[in-house]
Design a protein around this motif. Structure first.
Motif, PDB file in Angstrom:
ATOM      1  N   VAL A 146       0.851  -1.185   0.000  1.00 48.85           N
ATOM      2  CA  VAL A 146       0.000   0.000   0.000  1.00 48.85           C
ATOM      3  C   VAL A 146       0.886   1.234   0.000  1.00 48.85           C
ATOM      4  O   VAL A 146       1.789   1.376   0.819  1.00 48.85           O
ATOM      5  CB  VAL A 146      -0.941  -0.005   1.218  1.00 48.85           C
ATOM      6  CG1 VAL A 146      -1.725   1.300   1.290  1.00 48.85           C
ATOM      7  CG2 VAL A 146      -1.889  -1.200   1.146  1.00 48.85           C
ATOM      8  N   GLU A 149      -3.456   6.526   0.461  1.00 46.11           N
ATOM      9  CA  GLU A 149      -4.907   6.540   0.318  1.00 46.11           C
ATOM     10  C   GLU A 149      -5.313   7.268  -0.949  1.00 46.11           C
ATOM     11  O   GLU A 149      -4.609   8.153  -1.435  1.00 46.11           O
ATOM     12  CB  GLU A 149      -5.554   7.208   1.544  1.00 46.11           C
ATOM     13  CG  GLU A 149      -5.432   6.399   2.817  1.00 46.11           C
ATOM     14  CD  GLU A 149      -6.342   6.911   3.914  1.00 46.11           C
ATOM     15  OE1 GLU A 149      -7.194   7.791   3.616  1.00 46.11           O
ATOM     16  OE2 GLU A 149      -6.228   6.431   5.051  1.00 46.11           O
ATOM     17  N   ARG A 191     -13.658   2.888   1.433  1.00 44.20           N
ATOM     18  CA  ARG A 191     -12.223   3.014   1.663  1.00 44.20           C
ATOM     19  C   ARG A 191     -11.498   2.569   0.404  1.00 44.20           C
ATOM     20  O   ARG A 191     -11.899   1.594  -0.240  1.00 44.20           O
ATOM     21  CB  ARG A 191     -11.775   2.141   2.845  1.00 44.20           C
ATOM     22  CG  ARG A 191     -10.292   2.322   3.204  1.00 44.20           C
ATOM     23  CD  ARG A 191      -9.914   1.525   4.418  1.00 44.20           C
ATOM     24  NE  ARG A 191      -8.519   1.762   4.787  1.00 44.20           N
ATOM     25  CZ  ARG A 191      -7.900   1.152   5.803  1.00 44.20           C
ATOM     26  NH1 ARG A 191      -8.563   0.278   6.540  1.00 44.20           N
ATOM     27  NH2 ARG A 191      -6.641   1.428   6.068  1.00 44.20           N
ATOM     28  N   GLU A 193      -7.328   2.462  -1.329  1.00 44.27           N
ATOM     29  CA  GLU A 193      -5.891   2.718  -1.220  1.00 44.27           C
ATOM     30  C   GLU A 193      -5.179   2.234  -2.481  1.00 44.27           C
ATOM     31  O   GLU A 193      -5.592   1.262  -3.109  1.00 44.27           O
ATOM     32  CB  GLU A 193      -5.302   2.008   0.000  1.00 44.27           C
ATOM     33  CG  GLU A 193      -5.860   2.500   1.326  1.00 44.27           C
ATOM     34  CD  GLU A 193      -5.419   1.634   2.490  1.00 44.27           C
ATOM     35  OE1 GLU A 193      -4.552   2.067   3.265  1.00 44.27           O
ATOM     36  OE2 GLU A 193      -5.944   0.501   2.604  1.00 44.27           O
ATOM     37  N   ARG A 194      -4.094   2.927  -2.803  1.00 36.94           N
ATOM     38  CA  ARG A 194      -3.282   2.554  -3.953  1.00 36.94           C
ATOM     39  C   ARG A 194      -2.278   1.483  -3.542  1.00 36.94           C
ATOM     40  O   ARG A 194      -1.741   1.498  -2.436  1.00 36.94           O
ATOM     41  CB  ARG A 194      -2.538   3.771  -4.484  1.00 36.94           C
ATOM     42  CG  ARG A 194      -1.645   3.512  -5.690  1.00 36.94           C
ATOM     43  CD  ARG A 194      -0.808   4.717  -6.050  1.00 36.94           C
ATOM     44  NE  ARG A 194      -1.644   5.854  -6.425  1.00 36.94           N
ATOM     45  CZ  ARG A 194      -1.832   6.931  -5.686  1.00 36.94           C
ATOM     46  NH1 ARG A 194      -1.246   7.022  -4.486  1.00 36.94           N
ATOM     47  NH2 ARG A 194      -2.606   7.917  -6.090  1.00 36.94           N
ATOM     48  N   THR A 221      -5.483  -1.399  -6.739  1.00 38.78           N
ATOM     49  CA  THR A 221      -6.048  -0.781  -5.547  1.00 38.78           C
ATOM     50  C   THR A 221      -6.546  -1.854  -4.595  1.00 38.78           C
ATOM     51  O   THR A 221      -6.795  -2.996  -4.980  1.00 38.78           O
ATOM     52  CB  THR A 221      -7.223   0.155  -5.895  1.00 38.78           C
ATOM     53  OG1 THR A 221      -8.249  -0.605  -6.564  1.00 38.78           O
ATOM     54  CG2 THR A 221      -6.771   1.293  -6.785  1.00 38.78           C
ATOM     55  N   GLY A 223      -9.644  -1.926  -1.512  1.00 34.51           N
ATOM     56  CA  GLY A 223     -10.699  -1.089  -0.969  1.00 34.51           C
ATOM     57  C   GLY A 223     -11.820  -1.891  -0.354  1.00 34.51           C
ATOM     58  O   GLY A 223     -11.852  -3.124  -0.419  1.00 34.51           O
TER      59      GLY A 223
END
Length: 265
Positions: A146, A149, A191, A193-194, A221, A223
């Motif tokens: 991660v 965000e 939610r 996140e990359r 991603t 999520g």
């Protein structure tokens, strides 16, 4: 006489079941999604008519753990971008599920190409690893870390394309004309996140996704999301045109009287 459970349900029981289905709460899932550009000829080759390629040869894999009441569900989808009648969406080639309950409804109602398989999403701090596996082969693996965000997207509507059919009783063609289904999902994300990482496609004669290689990674991603699902039949399709693609649905080529894969015994 004690009730025979295989006997008919009453009208009240049928109505109650329909009512309960219409009032399902939001079901959230945690999933890894990877999107990449692949070989445009390969993407076009897997699309049965009347589906057509879009401008970019995109492939998407979705690997999720779904928070179903009573038991967790692993759900996966490996799909290519496609268009039909002005609508752009995704055409899934294989959708591994970890439970038969998810398998049955999707295949029988919508025509989804669901198969029993292993679906795992693992996170240890920032490190993420997600896999789709069948017959002992992890044919898709997404791995990485991660890296930040992402802003939450607005609620969106997405379309998947499915072909619903039944092979003929006599082993020749179909029992009735196949139909093309547009399955629409309204999706909400809470939610996102990359992930910085990569996608590994492994060779499998059962799930030959390696034929759609990663030419350029677009995004990965992780999520949390929820969505509803509803489908409609948009048209009947040519049985003759669809038949060459029916092997996509089965592991055993004899189920559709096809030749065995090259190199098999």
């Amino acid at each position: 006489m004690a009730r025979v459970r295989y006997g008919p349900r009453t009208e009240a029981e049928i109505a109650a079941a329909r009512s309960a289905q219409a009032k399902l709460p939001d079901i959230w899932s945690t999933g890894v999604v990877a999107v990449w550009e692949s070989d445009p000829d390969a993407v076009a080759a897997v699309l049965p008519p009347p589906l057509k390629p879009i401008g970019r040869p995109l492939v998407r894999v979705n690997i999720s753990e779904v928070d179903l009441p009573g038991y967790p569900l692993g759900a996966g989808s490996f799909a290519v971008a496609a268009a039909h009648d002005g609508v752009e969406g995704w055409y899934p080639l294989v959708m591994p599920m970890t439970h038969e309950r998810a398998l049955t409804g999707g295949r029988e109602v919508f025509g989804e190409p669901k198969k029993l398989g292993e679906v795992t999403v693992e996170r240890d701090g920032l490190v993420v690893r997600a896999r789709l596996a069948r017959h002992g082969i992890a044919f898709v693996e997404v791995r990485g870390a991660v890296s930040g965000e992402l802003p939450l997207p607005q609620p969106s509507r997405k379309t998947d394309f499915y072909f619903k059919f039944l092979p003929a009783v006599d082993g020749s063609g179909f029992d009735a004309d196949p139909v093309l289904v547009h399955c629409v999902r309204d999706e909400k994300v809470r939610r996102l996140e990359r992930i910085t990482g990569d996608v590994v496609l492994r060779e499998s004669m059962y799930d030959p996704v390696a034929d759609l290689p990663v030419r350029r990674l677009v995004e990965i991603t992780i999520g949390e999301k929820t969505s509803d699902q509803r489908g409609r039949v948009v048209e009947r399709v040519s049985a003759e045109a669809l038949l060459p693609y029916v092997h996509q649905r089965y592991d055993d080529p004899r189920q559709i009287l096809d030749a065995p894969p090259e190199g098999s015994v």
